[in-house]
Design a protein around this motif. Sequence first.
Motif, PDB file in Angstrom:
ATOM      1  N   ALA A 200       0.824  -1.207   0.000  1.00  0.00           N
ATOM      2  CA  ALA A 200       0.000   0.000   0.000  1.00  0.00           C
ATOM      3  C   ALA A 200       0.860   1.259   0.000  1.00  0.00           C
ATOM      4  O   ALA A 200       0.564   2.238  -0.701  1.00  0.00           O
ATOM      5  N   ILE A 201       1.944   1.233   0.776  1.00  0.00           N
ATOM      6  CA  ILE A 201       2.841   2.390   0.827  1.00  0.00           C
ATOM      7  C   ILE A 201       3.517   2.600  -0.529  1.00  0.00           C
ATOM      8  O   ILE A 201       3.593   3.726  -1.041  1.00  0.00           O
ATOM      9  N   ALA A 202       4.014   1.512  -1.112  1.00  0.00           N
ATOM     10  CA  ALA A 202       4.725   1.616  -2.393  1.00  0.00           C
ATOM     11  C   ALA A 202       3.816   2.121  -3.500  1.00  0.00           C
ATOM     12  O   ALA A 202       4.231   2.936  -4.346  1.00  0.00           O
ATOM     13  N   GLU A 203       2.576   1.656  -3.517  1.00  0.00           N
ATOM     14  CA  GLU A 203       1.651   2.047  -4.583  1.00  0.00           C
ATOM     15  C   GLU A 203       1.164   3.480  -4.434  1.00  0.00           C
ATOM     16  O   GLU A 203       1.014   4.200  -5.424  1.00  0.00           O
ATOM     17  N   ARG A 204       0.909   3.918  -3.201  1.00  0.00           N
ATOM     18  CA  ARG A 204       0.367   5.265  -2.986  1.00  0.00           C
ATOM     19  C   ARG A 204       1.441   6.327  -3.070  1.00  0.00           C
ATOM     20  O   ARG A 204       1.213   7.423  -3.612  1.00  0.00           O
TER      21      ARG A 204
ATOM     22  N   GLN B 110       7.423   9.905  -3.848  1.00  0.00           N
ATOM     23  CA  GLN B 110       6.895  10.948  -2.972  1.00  0.00           C
ATOM     24  C   GLN B 110       7.587  10.987  -1.614  1.00  0.00           C
ATOM     25  O   GLN B 110       7.792  12.064  -1.066  1.00  0.00           O
ATOM     26  N   LEU B 111       7.956   9.839  -1.088  1.00  0.00           N
ATOM     27  CA  LEU B 111       8.547   9.798   0.250  1.00  0.00           C
ATOM     28  C   LEU B 111       9.939  10.421   0.253  1.00  0.00           C
ATOM     29  O   LEU B 111      10.769  10.152  -0.623  1.00  0.00           O
ATOM     30  N   GLN B 112      10.193  11.256   1.271  1.00  0.00           N
ATOM     31  CA  GLN B 112      11.515  11.831   1.477  1.00  0.00           C
ATOM     32  C   GLN B 112      12.279  11.104   2.575  1.00  0.00           C
ATOM     33  O   GLN B 112      13.505  11.103   2.590  1.00  0.00           O
TER      34      GLN B 112
ATOM     35  N   ASN C  75      10.938   4.890  -4.501  1.00  0.00           N
ATOM     36  CA  ASN C  75      11.210   6.202  -3.901  1.00  0.00           C
ATOM     37  C   ASN C  75      12.715   6.460  -3.941  1.00  0.00           C
ATOM     38  O   ASN C  75      13.386   6.543  -2.910  1.00  0.00           O
ATOM     39  N   ALA C  76      13.231   6.571  -5.130  1.00  0.00           N
ATOM     40  CA  ALA C  76      14.676   6.681  -5.341  1.00  0.00           C
ATOM     41  C   ALA C  76      15.273   7.976  -4.812  1.00  0.00           C
ATOM     42  O   ALA C  76      16.490   8.075  -4.658  1.00  0.00           O
TER      43      ALA C  76
ATOM     44  N   LEU D 281      19.305   4.182  -4.344  1.00  0.00           N
ATOM     45  CA  LEU D 281      19.338   5.463  -3.627  1.00  0.00           C
ATOM     46  C   LEU D 281      20.658   6.194  -3.864  1.00  0.00           C
ATOM     47  O   LEU D 281      21.737   5.621  -3.709  1.00  0.00           O
ATOM     48  N   ARG D 282      20.540   7.488  -4.205  1.00  0.00           N
ATOM     49  CA  ARG D 282      21.717   8.305  -4.478  1.00  0.00           C
ATOM     50  C   ARG D 282      21.669   9.664  -3.784  1.00  0.00           C
ATOM     51  O   ARG D 282      22.597  10.461  -3.944  1.00  0.00           O
ATOM     52  N   TYR D 283      20.607   9.936  -3.029  1.00  0.00           N
ATOM     53  CA  TYR D 283      20.460  11.266  -2.435  1.00  0.00           C
ATOM     54  C   TYR D 283      20.356  11.230  -0.910  1.00  0.00           C
ATOM     55  O   TYR D 283      19.900  12.187  -0.296  1.00  0.00           O
ATOM     56  N   LEU D 284      20.783  10.142  -0.296  1.00  0.00           N
ATOM     57  CA  LEU D 284      20.650   9.996   1.153  1.00  0.00           C
ATOM     58  C   LEU D 284      21.526  10.993   1.906  1.00  0.00           C
ATOM     59  O   LEU D 284      22.685  11.214   1.561  1.00  0.00           O
TER      60      LEU D 284
END
Length: 449
Positions: free
Chosen positions: A88-92, A96-98, A136-137, A161-164
């Motif tokens: 549900a989290i991945a689909e919605r 978007q997630l930071q 959420n790359a 991930l490249r922006y952590l």
Amino acid sequence: MGLRKLLHNCPRLTVLNLDCPALNDDDMWTLSTSCRQLRALSLVSGSHPSGCVTDEGIQAIASNCRNLCHLRLRATCAGAFTERAFRAIAERYTDQLQSFALEWVGTHSTGLSVYGGGPDAERRFVEALQAVILQNAKLHALSLDWPIGIDKSLDAAAQTLRYLRSLRIGNAHNTLAIKLLIAANPSLESLSLYEVNLAPEPSRFFAPLLSNLRNPRGPTIRELELEGIGCVANILPFLTRFHSLTRVKFAQSRRAAFLHLPAIDDFVAAVARSCPHLQSIDIPIMTDVPILQIAHGCPMLEELDVGYGKEVTDSAIIFLARKCPKIHKLHLGCAELLTDTSLTILMESLGPSLRRLTLPFGNKLLTIKTLRAIANHCKRLEGLANLPATMGMRPLLENVPKLTRLLVLGLSIGPHVDSVQGWRHYMSREEQDTLKAACKRLKYISYGG
């Protein structure tokens, strides 16, 4: 009930941080329909029905809170979340997630390797968790500390991930993926490792961090948080190379009893000499040596937790008080040798800045003089802990009301109850109400022992 009523009447709520299991799935539905503008949510799922959030609660949030950017899920019970929650989290929240966090806060992690559906259910759980990361790359903060599925999820993170800027890892064995993840994120500023075994090759593991430090144009690691027995010999020696550190925290292990090693004091002293920008230090120390070096080498220090401090003396604390006037949060551990003399000088020096103070637990040498010094000099104090209960009700009524900003008062009943000048173990309800009425902002009185 008060929190539930609050959720009904705050349609513009955008941030909700819960540090205890206070809400359940029904409350999540209420929250998701009442607070649709929510952007940041942190919750704890417990074992009791009144505070247990499961897949249904997370699905409710995903269905109705479409602006969510920051999500932190913690759990104390096995199987709180399955693949349904993460699907549900991945689909919605695609792209978007930071920030995203999945953390285990239970006391035991055994028995979690297999969910009710067996290995197949575990595989689906891992795939769903990977989907959250892969979709959420542009995550800026990632925290994975869970008994299952972490190693394979780290592979996905290292590839994507490249922006952590912040990375927190626990219960992981895939050190290669952690190394690759660090190397792929040159903007990393905060790193936390819990029970991660780096014994074989700690130097190669930290190579990406050191290469970032040698780049004058690149950002540097500013915060390091380490936990685990192996950190003493394998990781702490490397801290002296991170000259831009502002915060460092170290604990030996959450799975083993506390055991102080003499080498820790030497490492802390070396870090203090090498990292002059340190603002926060939370490392269990024993003697005066690291305290003196911290006072000499860290003039910008704002927070200090000595953790243990069994052999710390007055002279070291007096030197610290005079050299580090910016300290606003101080935890004195179990420093049983400290007296009113050093504490009075400490309050005189730090009084204007001190916000949180934890007196040494088990110290039988402190008297009402220390309480008076706190009351006379620490006008901005918001939290005071380990105040000996043997001081009695009258000194409390005479001095505590002077702390006009005090919100929390912690009384220590520990070894003090055997004193001939002792007091009853606890305040009565009437006495607590009397003290709270005399203090403008005091809301909570707790006991430790």
